[in-house]
Design an enzyme around this catalytic site. Structure first.
Site, mmCIF file in Angstrom:
data_model
loop_
_atom_site.group_PDB
_atom_site.id
_atom_site.type_symbol
_atom_site.label_atom_id
_atom_site.label_comp_id
_atom_site.label_asym_id
_atom_site.label_seq_id
_atom_site.Cartn_x
_atom_site.Cartn_y
_atom_site.Cartn_z
ATOM 1 N N ARG A 232 0.825 -1.213 0.000
ATOM 2 C CA ARG A 232 0.000 0.000 0.000
ATOM 3 C C ARG A 232 0.861 1.265 0.000
ATOM 4 O O ARG A 232 0.492 2.265 -0.613
ATOM 5 C CB ARG A 232 -0.941 -0.010 1.205
ATOM 6 C CG ARG A 232 -2.092 -0.992 1.019
ATOM 7 C CD ARG A 232 -2.985 -1.072 2.233
ATOM 8 N NE ARG A 232 -4.204 -1.814 1.935
ATOM 9 C CZ ARG A 232 -5.106 -2.183 2.822
ATOM 10 N NH1 ARG A 232 -4.915 -1.881 4.105
ATOM 11 N NH2 ARG A 232 -6.186 -2.843 2.474
ATOM 12 N N GLY B 111 -8.676 -9.704 -0.788
ATOM 13 C CA GLY B 111 -7.496 -10.178 -0.060
ATOM 14 C C GLY B 111 -7.078 -11.597 -0.397
ATOM 15 O O GLY B 111 -5.915 -11.858 -0.727
ATOM 16 N N LYS C 120 -18.376 -19.006 1.467
ATOM 17 C CA LYS C 120 -19.827 -19.006 1.651
ATOM 18 C C LYS C 120 -20.560 -18.185 0.598
ATOM 19 O O LYS C 120 -20.129 -17.090 0.246
ATOM 20 C CB LYS C 120 -20.174 -18.450 3.040
ATOM 21 C CG LYS C 120 -19.679 -19.332 4.189
ATOM 22 C CD LYS C 120 -20.130 -18.763 5.524
ATOM 23 C CE LYS C 120 -19.739 -19.687 6.675
ATOM 24 N NZ LYS C 120 -20.202 -19.142 7.968
ATOM 25 N N GLY D 139 -13.040 -4.544 0.696
ATOM 26 C CA GLY D 139 -14.461 -4.191 0.735
ATOM 27 C C GLY D 139 -14.891 -3.346 -0.444
ATOM 28 O O GLY D 139 -15.980 -3.547 -0.993
#
Length: 396
Positions: A39, A354, A197, A377
């Site tokens: 980053r 990620g 999931k 996100g």
């Protein structure tokens, strides 16, 4: 073609101007060391360009989750030295105490890292008082942190309405790549969606079936879709309560002309641990005491053939339990196929999230993809088709 958002190319003469630059400096940090400087490196293009043009560069960033309570452990002061090493030039640290006076002493070309924005309780609430506090320090605002663009915070969205606002180079590259991937992609388009999931990717799957030509489902979520088709998945991770939802997604895909690809051969084991005894079987041959932990080689080869006929690929999530060998095989194999097609110039490949970044690095192909987003996100919300407040505020 003109971009739909403002960039540094639109900014004009900035010599002596104070430019507030929102960056992502929220890096992994242990024992006084930055353990992954990805980053930090992503900020260099924007920060260096502004400083070289004579701007006074004031970097805004958060670090951890202090929730409005300042603490030495979450101070950005400890990031400045490692950041200087990445920048290859000096950077100052400015605390919120006496910040205005310290900013006033800076000269054109100087770079300063302001203290953690989340030391203000109103940062995450987009409090107008906090926006005003930040805005008073600058003349221009640049958002270079796509990873925080899904948050309507004072430093990511509020400031863009208070000062002339532009996208930094990293933000620009991200938005350009995303536009190529799903905004105005070249068809056929494939999407790989994996992970544990279905429940965490429902919005993504529902959005994608109307956007892509091929939807490749892997990971634990594929088991739920297999169960919806009447396959006995044994002890596999499976959300049996969501089989109806899986059916709805497959029906929506049919209506949209999107082909859903599920594995037809799988790698199974009785225990989830590194290198246990395994079998490769047809999905209809999974025993009651076995669990599906990876996509099988025949299915992976067929998926590779799908990609060879596509022009665009969006990838989020691994095909199997890739952190635990040998259940990384399918992810590595398909990633290498996608990378080779990208290098050949026949595929635009955009990946993010990620686990995905880790999987592509593990396969040794991250650098061969067209674009790999380190945003978690924000990338997921973009795949869901949601408007990102930090991006919307930069539109012309």
């Amino acid at each position: 073609m003109a971009k739909s958002f403002r960039t540094l190319d639109d900014i004009g003469d900035i010599r002596g101007k104070r430019v507030l630059v929102r960056e992502d400096l929220n890096v992994p940090f242990a024992d006084g060391q930055v353990t992954d400087d990805t980053r930090l490196r992503a900020t260099v293009a924007t920060v260096s360009e502004l400083a070289d043009k004579g701007a006074i560069v004031l970097i805004l960033a958060h670090f951890g989750r202090p929730k409005g309570v300042p603490s030495p452990e979450l101070s950005l002061a400890q990031i400045v030295k490692p950041y200087e090493a990445v920048l290859g030039r000096p950077a100052r640290y400015i605390d919120w105490e006496g910040d205005a006076a310290n900013v006033a002493m800076l000269q054109p070309g100087d770079i300063a890292v302001l203290e953690n924005t989340r030391f203000f309780g109103g940062e995450e609430k987009n409090d107008p008082a906090v926006v005003d506090r930040f805005a008073a320090l600058g003349d221009i605002y640049v958002n270079d942190a796509f990873s925080a663009a899904h948050r309507a915070h004072a430093s990511t969205e509020g400031l863009a309405h208070k000062l002339p606002a532009y996208a930094g180079r990293a933000m620009e590259a991200e938005l350009d790549a995303l536009q190529k991937a799903l905004g105005e992609p070249e068809h056929p388009v494939a999407a790989v969606v994996g992970g544990a999931k279905v429940s965490t990717k429902l919005a993504v799957l529902k959005h994608l079936v109307g956007k892509v030509d091929h939807l490749i489902i892997g990971g634990g979520m594929a088991n739920t879709f297999l169960a919806a088709r009447g396959v006995n998945v044994g002890k596999s991770l499976c959300e049996h309560d969501l089989t109806g939802t899986a059916d709805e997604i497959m029906e929506a895909a049919d209506r949209a002309g999107c082909t859903v690809h599920l594995p037809y051969d799988v790698v199974v084991a009785k225990e989830f641990k590194p290198n246990p005894p395994t079998r490769t079987v047809n999905v209809h041959e999974v025993a009651a005491d076995e669990m599906i932990l990876d996509v099988g080689p025949a299915a992976v080869e067929a998926l590779g053939d799908v990609l060879k006929n596509c022009r665009t690929l969006v990838w989020n999530g691994p095909l199997g339990a890739f952190e635990t060998p040998p259940f990384d095989a399918a992810t590595v194999a398909l990633a290498k196929t996608a990378a080779a097609l990208t290098v050949d110039g026949s595929l635009v490949s955009v990946a993010g999230g990620g686990d995905t970044v880790a999987a592509l690095n593990h396969a040794g192909v991250a650098d061969d993809f067209t674009f790999v987003s380190t945003a978690g996100g924000a990338f997921l919300e973009w795949m869901e088709g949601r408007e990102l407040p930090g991006v919307a505020a930069l539109m012309r």
